[in-house]
Design a protein around this motif. Structure first.
Motif, PDB file in Angstrom:
ATOM      1  N   ARG A   1       0.837  -1.207   0.000  1.00  0.00           N
ATOM      2  CA  ARG A   1       0.000   0.000   0.000  1.00  0.00           C
ATOM      3  C   ARG A   1       0.868   1.252   0.000  1.00  0.00           C
ATOM      4  NH1 ARG A   1      -2.786  -4.625   0.093  1.00  0.00           N
ATOM      5  NH2 ARG A   1      -5.031  -4.358   0.444  1.00  0.00           N
ATOM      6  N   ASP A   2       2.124   1.111  -0.395  1.00  0.00           N
ATOM      7  CA  ASP A   2       3.036   2.249  -0.519  1.00  0.00           C
ATOM      8  C   ASP A   2       3.328   2.888   0.828  1.00  0.00           C
ATOM      9  OD1 ASP A   2       4.725   3.718  -2.124  1.00  0.00           O
ATOM     10  OD2 ASP A   2       3.233   5.216  -2.668  1.00  0.00           O
ATOM     11  N   ALA A   3       3.395   2.042   1.884  1.00  0.00           N
ATOM     12  CA  ALA A   3       3.657   2.537   3.235  1.00  0.00           C
ATOM     13  C   ALA A   3       4.865   1.823   3.831  1.00  0.00           C
ATOM     14  CB  ALA A   3       2.440   2.336   4.130  1.00  0.00           C
ATOM     15  N   THR A   4       5.753   2.576   4.437  1.00  0.00           N
ATOM     16  CA  THR A   4       6.912   2.044   5.151  1.00  0.00           C
ATOM     17  C   THR A   4       6.636   2.105   6.644  1.00  0.00           C
ATOM     18  OG1 THR A   4       8.508   2.681   3.448  1.00  0.00           O
ATOM     19  CG2 THR A   4       9.343   2.457   5.692  1.00  0.00           C
ATOM     20  N   PHE A   5       6.957   1.028   7.347  1.00  0.00           N
ATOM     21  CA  PHE A   5       6.901   1.034   8.813  1.00  0.00           C
ATOM     22  C   PHE A   5       8.325   1.082   9.336  1.00  0.00           C
ATOM     23  CE2 PHE A   5       7.262  -0.967  12.928  1.00  0.00           C
ATOM     24  CZ  PHE A   5       6.259  -0.346  13.653  1.00  0.00           C
ATOM     25  N   ALA A   6       8.587   1.949  10.312  1.00  0.00           N
ATOM     26  CA  ALA A   6       9.916   2.052  10.919  1.00  0.00           C
ATOM     27  C   ALA A   6       9.776   2.380  12.389  1.00  0.00           C
ATOM     28  CB  ALA A   6      10.750   3.127  10.216  1.00  0.00           C
ATOM     29  N   VAL A   7      10.775   1.992  13.160  1.00  0.00           N
ATOM     30  CA  VAL A   7      10.843   2.333  14.577  1.00  0.00           C
ATOM     31  C   VAL A   7      11.844   3.462  14.758  1.00  0.00           C
ATOM     32  CG1 VAL A   7      11.545   1.530  16.867  1.00  0.00           C
ATOM     33  CG2 VAL A   7      10.173   0.052  15.392  1.00  0.00           C
ATOM     34  N   PHE A   8      11.425   4.484  15.518  1.00  0.00           N
ATOM     35  CA  PHE A   8      12.286   5.597  15.882  1.00  0.00           C
ATOM     36  C   PHE A   8      12.598   5.459  17.379  1.00  0.00           C
ATOM     37  CE2 PHE A   8      10.719   8.913  12.505  1.00  0.00           C
ATOM     38  CZ  PHE A   8      11.101   8.048  11.492  1.00  0.00           C
ATOM     39  N   ALA A   9      13.748   4.896  17.705  1.00  0.00           N
ATOM     40  CA  ALA A   9      14.117   4.699  19.104  1.00  0.00           C
ATOM     41  C   ALA A   9      14.597   6.021  19.700  1.00  0.00           C
ATOM     42  CB  ALA A   9      15.212   3.648  19.217  1.00  0.00           C
ATOM     43  N   GLN A  10      14.083   6.350  20.863  1.00  0.00           N
ATOM     44  CA  GLN A  10      14.429   7.618  21.505  1.00  0.00           C
ATOM     45  C   GLN A  10      15.653   7.443  22.408  1.00  0.00           C
ATOM     46  OE1 GLN A  10      10.778   9.930  22.770  1.00  0.00           O
ATOM     47  NE2 GLN A  10       9.777   8.012  22.232  1.00  0.00           N
ATOM     48  N   GLY A  11      16.717   6.891  21.809  1.00  0.00           N
ATOM     49  CA  GLY A  11      17.948   6.653  22.533  1.00  0.00           C
ATOM     50  C   GLY A  11      19.100   6.528  21.564  1.00  0.00           C
ATOM     51  N   PRO A  12      20.315   6.337  22.071  1.00  0.00           N
ATOM     52  CA  PRO A  12      21.493   6.251  21.209  1.00  0.00           C
ATOM     53  C   PRO A  12      21.358   5.116  20.202  1.00  0.00           C
ATOM     54  CG  PRO A  12      22.117   6.423  23.527  1.00  0.00           C
ATOM     55  CD  PRO A  12      20.648   6.178  23.494  1.00  0.00           C
ATOM     56  N   TYR A  13      21.855   5.342  18.993  1.00  0.00           N
ATOM     57  CA  TYR A  13      21.663   4.337  17.949  1.00  0.00           C
ATOM     58  C   TYR A  13      22.363   3.028  18.281  1.00  0.00           C
ATOM     59  CZ  TYR A  13      21.516   1.658  13.756  1.00  0.00           C
ATOM     60  OH  TYR A  13      21.299   0.610  12.897  1.00  0.00           O
ATOM     61  N   GLU A  14      23.646   3.052  18.599  1.00  0.00           N
ATOM     62  CA  GLU A  14      24.388   1.813  18.790  1.00  0.00           C
ATOM     63  C   GLU A  14      23.762   0.953  19.885  1.00  0.00           C
ATOM     64  OE1 GLU A  14      26.628   0.638  16.867  1.00  0.00           O
ATOM     65  OE2 GLU A  14      26.756   2.433  15.613  1.00  0.00           O
ATOM     66  N   GLU A  15      23.382   1.587  20.967  1.00  0.00           N
ATOM     67  CA  GLU A  15      22.791   0.873  22.095  1.00  0.00           C
ATOM     68  C   GLU A  15      21.431   0.284  21.714  1.00  0.00           C
ATOM     69  OE1 GLU A  15      23.266   2.364  26.381  1.00  0.00           O
ATOM     70  OE2 GLU A  15      21.183   2.861  25.891  1.00  0.00           O
ATOM     71  N   SER A  16      20.580   1.110  21.119  1.00  0.00           N
ATOM     72  CA  SER A  16      19.237   0.629  20.772  1.00  0.00           C
ATOM     73  C   SER A  16      19.284  -0.381  19.629  1.00  0.00           C
ATOM     74  CB  SER A  16      18.325   1.801  20.421  1.00  0.00           C
ATOM     75  OG  SER A  16      18.743   2.452  19.237  1.00  0.00           O
ATOM     76  N   ALA A  17      20.249  -0.234  18.716  1.00  0.00           N
ATOM     77  CA  ALA A  17      20.372  -1.192  17.614  1.00  0.00           C
ATOM     78  C   ALA A  17      20.755  -2.569  18.137  1.00  0.00           C
ATOM     79  CB  ALA A  17      21.385  -0.705  16.596  1.00  0.00           C
ATOM     80  N   ARG A  18      21.512  -2.609  19.225  1.00  0.00           N
ATOM     81  CA  ARG A  18      21.832  -3.907  19.828  1.00  0.00           C
ATOM     82  C   ARG A  18      20.584  -4.558  20.419  1.00  0.00           C
ATOM     83  NH1 ARG A  18      27.054  -1.471  20.576  1.00  0.00           N
ATOM     84  NH2 ARG A  18      26.408  -0.263  22.401  1.00  0.00           N
ATOM     85  N   TYR A  19      19.655  -3.736  20.895  1.00  0.00           N
ATOM     86  CA  TYR A  19      18.371  -4.287  21.374  1.00  0.00           C
ATOM     87  C   TYR A  19      17.567  -4.825  20.195  1.00  0.00           C
ATOM     88  CZ  TYR A  19      14.161  -4.603  24.286  1.00  0.00           C
ATOM     89  OH  TYR A  19      13.077  -5.055  24.978  1.00  0.00           O
ATOM     90  N   HIS A  20      17.559  -4.091  19.107  1.00  0.00           N
ATOM     91  CA  HIS A  20      16.916  -4.534  17.866  1.00  0.00           C
ATOM     92  C   HIS A  20      17.470  -5.899  17.453  1.00  0.00           C
ATOM     93  CE1 HIS A  20      16.673  -4.431  13.329  1.00  0.00           C
ATOM     94  NE2 HIS A  20      15.440  -4.020  13.603  1.00  0.00           N
ATOM     95  N   GLU A  21      18.790  -6.062  17.555  1.00  0.00           N
ATOM     96  CA  GLU A  21      19.428  -7.337  17.202  1.00  0.00           C
ATOM     97  C   GLU A  21      19.081  -8.414  18.211  1.00  0.00           C
ATOM     98  OE1 GLU A  21      23.927  -9.104  16.329  1.00  0.00           O
ATOM     99  OE2 GLU A  21      23.636  -7.006  16.931  1.00  0.00           O
ATOM    100  N   PHE A  22      19.117  -8.060  19.517  1.00  0.00           N
ATOM    101  CA  PHE A  22      18.766  -9.013  20.572  1.00  0.00           C
ATOM    102  C   PHE A  22      17.366  -9.587  20.354  1.00  0.00           C
ATOM    103  CE2 PHE A  22      16.491  -9.406  24.698  1.00  0.00           C
ATOM    104  CZ  PHE A  22      17.149 -10.525  25.208  1.00  0.00           C
ATOM    105  N   MET A  23      16.430  -8.717  19.965  1.00  0.00           N
ATOM    106  CA  MET A  23      15.054  -9.156  19.761  1.00  0.00           C
ATOM    107  C   MET A  23      14.865  -9.879  18.426  1.00  0.00           C
ATOM    108  SD  MET A  23      13.434  -8.473  22.497  1.00  0.00           S
ATOM    109  CE  MET A  23      11.819  -8.925  21.857  1.00  0.00           C
TER     110      MET A  23
END
Length: 243
Positions: free
Chosen positions: A108-130
């Motif tokens: 439907r021409d829509a992108t879903f994304a998460v905007f983490a309200q914290g440091p990228y490296e730290e939050s990206a590791r959570y993204h990987e953990f999950m």
């Protein structure tokens, strides 16, 4: 412990009650359709497309986060800097975990994304953990303050955007229970006889209500951490986000 169950009826009496409830369900569905129609007719407000986010390749713009599509649905993930995975938001974890297959949104021409309200490296590791697959960005001050305008940073938000070539507009936002639009687990539990099993629900006496929403949201935690973490730990993933 289950101390009560619904009364037993024969098939005809049971179906008669279902039919009566179905009238209300259909009215609820039609009202939801009408609300969605009104939502589509809301005015929109222009947003700076050059607001900077941080992604896996470094700084990107809000416009980049559309990934070339016309619409963007952004979930603003609350973040607790310096905490391990066990100390991160159980509500945001619950809702984000529900979003798996993105192809239907993208069709439907829509992108879903998460905007983490914290440091990228730290939050990206959570993204990987999950083990999540959706696009993941960091949005911190001053960018998060620009995007949220007068809304409070550090809360969960679901915000929808549309772009007209290189111009970006916000079309809708919601928070708290409004982000249940991302969820299917509670929607399915709402169909069951015992529901969500939380104390605020209007359930008959004796229904199980063991999932208390106290102590920092323990209705979404089990043994001290967000429920979805346990399968990740059993798979051998570390919840140390410090790098």
């Amino acid at each position: 412990m289950i101390t009560n169950l619904p009364p037993i009826a024969d098939r005809a009496a049971y179906q008669a009650e279902v039919d009566r409830l179905r009238i209300r369900e259909k009215a609820h569905t039609h009202e939801g359709d009408a609300i969605a129609a009104a939502r589509r007719r809301l005015p929109m407000v222009e947003v700076d497309p050059g607001i900077t986010l941080t992604g896996p390749a470094g700084p990107v713009t809000l416009l980049d986060a559309f990934e070339g599509r016309c619409q963007l649905i952004a979930y603003y993930f609350m973040w607790h800097p310096g905490h391990p995975a066990s100390g991160q938001c159980e509500g945001c974890t619950f809702y984000t975990t529900q979003v798996g297959e993105l192809s239907y949104l993208q069709s439907r021409d829509a992108t879903f994304a998460v905007f983490a309200q914290g440091p990228y490296e730290e939050s990206a590791r959570y993204h990987e953990f999950m083990g999540w697959q959706m696009p993941w960005y960091s949005v911190q001050a001053p960018a998060v303050d620009q995007l949220l305008a007068d809304r409070q940073a550090g809360m969960m938000y679901l915000i929808c955007y549309v772009r007209d070539r290189d111009r970006v507009y916000e079309t809708y936002w919601t928070t708290i229970r409004g982000v249940e639009a991302m969820d299917n687990s509670y929607a399915l539990l709402d169909l069951t006889v015992f529901g969500r099993q939380e104390p605020w629900e209007d359930s008959p006496e004796g229904w199980p209500r063991g999932w208390w929403a106290e102590g920092g949201g323990s209705n979404l935690r089990s043994n001290g951490r967000p429920i979805a973490h346990w399968s990740r730990l059993e798979a051998g993933r570390s919840d140390d986000l410090s790098g």
